[in-house]
Motif scaffolding. Structure first.
Motif, PDB file in Angstrom:
ATOM      1  N   ALA A  83      37.830  31.560  41.366  1.00 28.45           N
ATOM      2  CA  ALA A  83      37.653  30.443  41.728  1.00 28.45           C
ATOM      3  C   ALA A  83      38.457  30.045  41.137  1.00 28.45           C
ATOM      4  CB  ALA A  83      36.261  30.406  41.979  1.00 28.45           C
ATOM      5  N   THR A  84      38.439  29.848  38.713  1.00 22.24           N
ATOM      6  CA  THR A  84      39.455  28.904  38.322  1.00 22.24           C
ATOM      7  C   THR A  84      40.974  29.343  37.998  1.00 22.24           C
ATOM      8  OG1 THR A  84      38.486  30.278  36.384  1.00 22.24           O
ATOM      9  CG2 THR A  84      37.399  28.819  36.939  1.00 22.24           C
ATOM     10  N   HIS A  85      40.728  30.609  38.570  1.00 24.25           N
ATOM     11  CA  HIS A  85      42.122  31.659  38.514  1.00 24.25           C
ATOM     12  C   HIS A  85      42.605  31.657  36.906  1.00 24.25           C
ATOM     13  CE1 HIS A  85      42.793  28.717  42.025  1.00 24.25           C
ATOM     14  NE2 HIS A  85      42.596  30.134  42.399  1.00 24.25           N
ATOM     15  N   ASP A  86      41.438  31.810  36.357  1.00 24.79           N
ATOM     16  CA  ASP A  86      41.829  31.870  34.398  1.00 24.79           C
ATOM     17  C   ASP A  86      41.846  33.564  34.447  1.00 24.79           C
ATOM     18  OD1 ASP A  86      42.056  29.300  33.628  1.00 24.79           O
ATOM     19  OD2 ASP A  86      40.051  28.840  33.828  1.00 24.79           O
ATOM     20  N   VAL A  87      42.895  34.082  33.563  1.00 23.58           N
ATOM     21  CA  VAL A  87      42.840  35.346  33.761  1.00 23.58           C
ATOM     22  C   VAL A  87      41.800  35.848  32.334  1.00 23.58           C
ATOM     23  CG1 VAL A  87      43.870  37.436  32.423  1.00 23.58           C
ATOM     24  CG2 VAL A  87      45.206  35.779  33.543  1.00 23.58           C
ATOM     25  N   ILE A  88      40.340  36.429  32.490  1.00 22.44           N
ATOM     26  CA  ILE A  88      39.174  37.114  32.377  1.00 22.44           C
ATOM     27  C   ILE A  88      40.203  37.727  31.405  1.00 22.44           C
ATOM     28  CG2 ILE A  88      37.478  37.894  32.343  1.00 22.44           C
ATOM     29  CD1 ILE A  88      37.038  36.919  35.392  1.00 22.44           C
ATOM     30  N   LYS A  89      40.913  38.616  31.677  1.00 20.02           N
ATOM     31  CA  LYS A  89      41.004  40.000  30.392  1.00 20.02           C
ATOM     32  C   LYS A  89      41.994  41.214  31.374  1.00 20.02           C
ATOM     33  CE  LYS A  89      38.431  43.585  28.648  1.00 20.02           C
ATOM     34  NZ  LYS A  89      36.410  44.419  28.396  1.00 20.02           N
ATOM     35  N   TYR A  90      42.655  41.797  30.405  1.00 18.39           N
ATOM     36  CA  TYR A  90      43.613  42.990  30.682  1.00 18.39           C
ATOM     37  C   TYR A  90      43.535  44.359  30.374  1.00 18.39           C
ATOM     38  CZ  TYR A  90      46.574  38.572  31.055  1.00 18.39           C
ATOM     39  OH  TYR A  90      47.662  37.840  30.956  1.00 18.39           O
ATOM     40  N   LEU A  91      43.309  45.113  30.756  1.00 16.79           N
ATOM     41  CA  LEU A  91      42.782  46.494  30.844  1.00 16.79           C
ATOM     42  C   LEU A  91      44.569  46.859  30.954  1.00 16.79           C
ATOM     43  CD1 LEU A  91      40.090  46.261  34.352  1.00 16.79           C
ATOM     44  CD2 LEU A  91      39.867  45.469  31.472  1.00 16.79           C
ATOM     45  N   LEU A  92      44.186  47.914  29.945  1.00 16.93           N
ATOM     46  CA  LEU A  92      44.991  49.301  29.626  1.00 16.93           C
ATOM     47  C   LEU A  92      44.903  49.857  30.602  1.00 16.93           C
ATOM     48  CD1 LEU A  92      47.149  49.866  27.982  1.00 16.93           C
ATOM     49  CD2 LEU A  92      46.339  50.942  26.490  1.00 16.93           C
ATOM     50  N   VAL A  93      45.861  50.545  31.015  1.00 18.51           N
ATOM     51  CA  VAL A  93      46.063  51.354  32.564  1.00 18.51           C
ATOM     52  C   VAL A  93      46.961  52.338  31.932  1.00 18.51           C
ATOM     53  CG1 VAL A  93      44.549  50.709  33.730  1.00 18.51           C
ATOM     54  CG2 VAL A  93      47.112  49.301  33.938  1.00 18.51           C
ATOM     55  N   GLY A  94      47.069  52.922  32.956  1.00 21.35           N
ATOM     56  CA  GLY A  94      48.523  53.514  32.244  1.00 21.35           C
ATOM     57  C   GLY A  94      50.025  53.354  32.466  1.00 21.35           C
ATOM     58  N   GLN A  95      51.076  54.277  32.516  1.00 22.46           N
ATOM     59  CA  GLN A  95      52.723  53.468  32.675  1.00 22.46           C
ATOM     60  C   GLN A  95      52.807  53.166  33.932  1.00 22.46           C
ATOM     61  OE1 GLN A  95      55.339  56.248  30.692  1.00 22.46           O
ATOM     62  NE2 GLN A  95      53.866  56.166  28.376  1.00 22.46           N
ATOM     63  N   ARG A  96      53.424  51.927  33.629  1.00 21.27           N
ATOM     64  CA  ARG A  96      53.871  51.269  35.256  1.00 21.27           C
ATOM     65  C   ARG A  96      52.116  51.665  36.687  1.00 21.27           C
ATOM     66  NH1 ARG A  96      58.204  48.456  37.657  1.00 21.27           N
ATOM     67  NH2 ARG A  96      59.640  48.982  37.517  1.00 21.27           N
ATOM     68  N   VAL A  97      51.383  50.496  36.356  1.00 19.28           N
ATOM     69  CA  VAL A  97      50.888  50.333  37.248  1.00 19.28           C
ATOM     70  C   VAL A  97      51.226  49.620  38.618  1.00 19.28           C
ATOM     71  CG1 VAL A  97      49.552  48.763  36.274  1.00 19.28           C
ATOM     72  CG2 VAL A  97      48.529  49.486  37.858  1.00 19.28           C
ATOM     73  N   TRP A  98      51.213  50.611  39.963  1.00 17.74           N
ATOM     74  CA  TRP A  98      51.558  50.025  40.987  1.00 17.74           C
ATOM     75  C   TRP A  98      49.977  49.726  41.880  1.00 17.74           C
ATOM     76  CZ3 TRP A  98      56.152  48.596  41.892  1.00 17.74           C
ATOM     77  CH2 TRP A  98      56.979  49.513  42.021  1.00 17.74           C
ATOM     78  N   HIS A  99      49.788  50.217  42.566  1.00 16.33           N
ATOM     79  CA  HIS A  99      48.705  49.590  43.925  1.00 16.33           C
ATOM     80  C   HIS A  99      47.404  50.353  43.530  1.00 16.33           C
ATOM     81  CE1 HIS A  99      51.592  47.621  46.031  1.00 16.33           C
ATOM     82  NE2 HIS A  99      52.112  48.896  45.768  1.00 16.33           N
ATOM     83  N   MET A 100      46.184  49.729  44.035  1.00 13.68           N
ATOM     84  CA  MET A 100      45.001  50.216  43.697  1.00 13.68           C
ATOM     85  C   MET A 100      44.201  49.634  44.382  1.00 13.68           C
ATOM     86  SD  MET A 100      44.943  46.867  40.504  1.00 13.68           S
ATOM     87  CE  MET A 100      45.386  45.519  41.936  1.00 13.68           C
ATOM     88  N   ALA A 101      42.465  50.388  45.255  1.00 15.09           N
ATOM     89  CA  ALA A 101      41.994  50.131  45.712  1.00 15.09           C
ATOM     90  C   ALA A 101      40.444  50.779  45.162  1.00 15.09           C
ATOM     91  CB  ALA A 101      42.195  51.479  47.074  1.00 15.09           C
ATOM     92  N   PHE A 102      39.748  49.783  46.387  1.00 17.37           N
ATOM     93  CA  PHE A 102      37.996  49.954  45.568  1.00 17.37           C
ATOM     94  C   PHE A 102      37.654  51.438  46.537  1.00 17.37           C
ATOM     95  CE2 PHE A 102      38.532  45.487  45.045  1.00 17.37           C
ATOM     96  CZ  PHE A 102      38.576  44.881  43.419  1.00 17.37           C
ATOM     97  N   THR A 103      36.648  51.597  45.316  1.00 18.22           N
ATOM     98  CA  THR A 103      35.659  52.767  46.374  1.00 18.22           C
ATOM     99  C   THR A 103      34.718  52.152  47.757  1.00 18.22           C
ATOM    100  OG1 THR A 103      33.750  52.471  44.385  1.00 18.22           O
ATOM    101  CG2 THR A 103      35.382  54.362  43.910  1.00 18.22           C
ATOM    102  N   PRO A 104      34.125  52.481  48.218  1.00 21.93           N
ATOM    103  CA  PRO A 104      33.663  52.133  49.053  1.00 21.93           C
ATOM    104  C   PRO A 104      32.459  50.875  48.727  1.00 21.93           C
ATOM    105  CG  PRO A 104      33.682  54.185  50.233  1.00 21.93           C
ATOM    106  CD  PRO A 104      34.454  54.166  48.798  1.00 21.93           C
ATOM    107  N   ASP A 105      31.844  51.567  48.107  1.00 20.82           N
ATOM    108  CA  ASP A 105      30.935  50.404  46.655  1.00 20.82           C
ATOM    109  C   ASP A 105      31.290  49.582  46.101  1.00 20.82           C
ATOM    110  OD1 ASP A 105      31.210  52.026  44.960  1.00 20.82           O
ATOM    111  OD2 ASP A 105      29.623  53.407  44.695  1.00 20.82           O
ATOM    112  N   GLU A 106      32.342  49.363  46.093  1.00 21.35           N
ATOM    113  CA  GLU A 106      33.041  48.707  45.315  1.00 21.35           C
ATOM    114  C   GLU A 106      32.892  48.604  43.857  1.00 21.35           C
ATOM    115  OE1 GLU A 106      33.650  44.699  46.377  1.00 21.35           O
ATOM    116  OE2 GLU A 106      35.034  44.740  47.862  1.00 21.35           O
ATOM    117  N   LYS A 107      32.311  49.872  43.444  1.00 23.21           N
ATOM    118  CA  LYS A 107      31.689  49.946  41.890  1.00 23.21           C
ATOM    119  C   LYS A 107      33.625  50.040  40.809  1.00 23.21           C
ATOM    120  CE  LYS A 107      27.105  51.238  42.022  1.00 23.21           C
ATOM    121  NZ  LYS A 107      26.233  52.452  42.139  1.00 23.21           N
ATOM    122  N   TYR A 108      33.474  50.833  41.394  1.00 21.23           N
ATOM    123  CA  TYR A 108      35.284  51.605  40.753  1.00 21.23           C
ATOM    124  C   TYR A 108      36.332  50.339  42.015  1.00 21.23           C
ATOM    125  CZ  TYR A 108      31.237  54.519  38.757  1.00 21.23           C
ATOM    126  OH  TYR A 108      30.725  54.875  38.456  1.00 21.23           O
TER     127      TYR A 108
END
Length: 147
Positions: A83-108
């Motif tokens: 809604a505001t387009h503000d960055v809430i947080k940065y999450l440190l993940v592995g090297q060279r993160v590419w594409h992502m997918a939600f689990t069907p329940d969107e918990k993860y």
């Protein structure tokens, strides 16, 4: 610029289309009716050069409240308030993160990390990485079947 999606976000009633492109390190919010960029979302991570911050993938929660932006060689996923387009947080993940997918329940949210050969699992409610799973060489994307 690559268009990634459209819709009405977070009860605002405003239709938006967002896109991203390399180089530039920004995500643009586009008014699809007026064909105009309304806002650019910038990302700044202390200690990283701007060239290392490259939006390469975006996933939006089904309620339209949060967007998760994979930042490529920055090794981070940015969490953005849709809604505001503000960055809430940065999450440190592995090297060279590419594409992502939600689990069907969107918990993860699962994020493929190409150079570290792993997938990061993000708890969507807690906004934190809870586990990393080693996978095959150079994962580029994640697909989850909906049952």
């Amino acid at each position: 610029m690559v268009i990634w999606g459209s819709g009405t976000f977070a009860g605002t009633g405003v239709k938006k289309v967002s896109g991203f492109g390399l180089p530039g390190g920004t995500v643009s919010v586009i008014d699809p009716v007026q064909h105009a960029v309304k806002q650019k979302i910038s990302f700044a991570i202390p200690g990283l050069r701007s060239e290392a911050i490259q939006p390469v993938g975006i996933k939006v929660t089904s309620d339209g409240k949060k967007a998760f932006v994979a930042l490529g060689p920055a090794n981070r996923v940015a969490v953005v308030d849709a809604a505001t387009h503000d960055v809430i947080k940065y999450l440190l993940v592995g090297q060279r993160v590419w594409h992502m997918a939600f689990t069907p329940d969107e918990k993860y949210l699962l994020a493929a990390n190409g150079v570290s050969n792993d997938v990061s699992i993000i708890d969507v409610a807690a906004l934190k990485v809870i586990k990393t799973i080693q996978v095959g060489n150079l994962p580029w994307g994640v697909t989850i079947a909906r049952h």
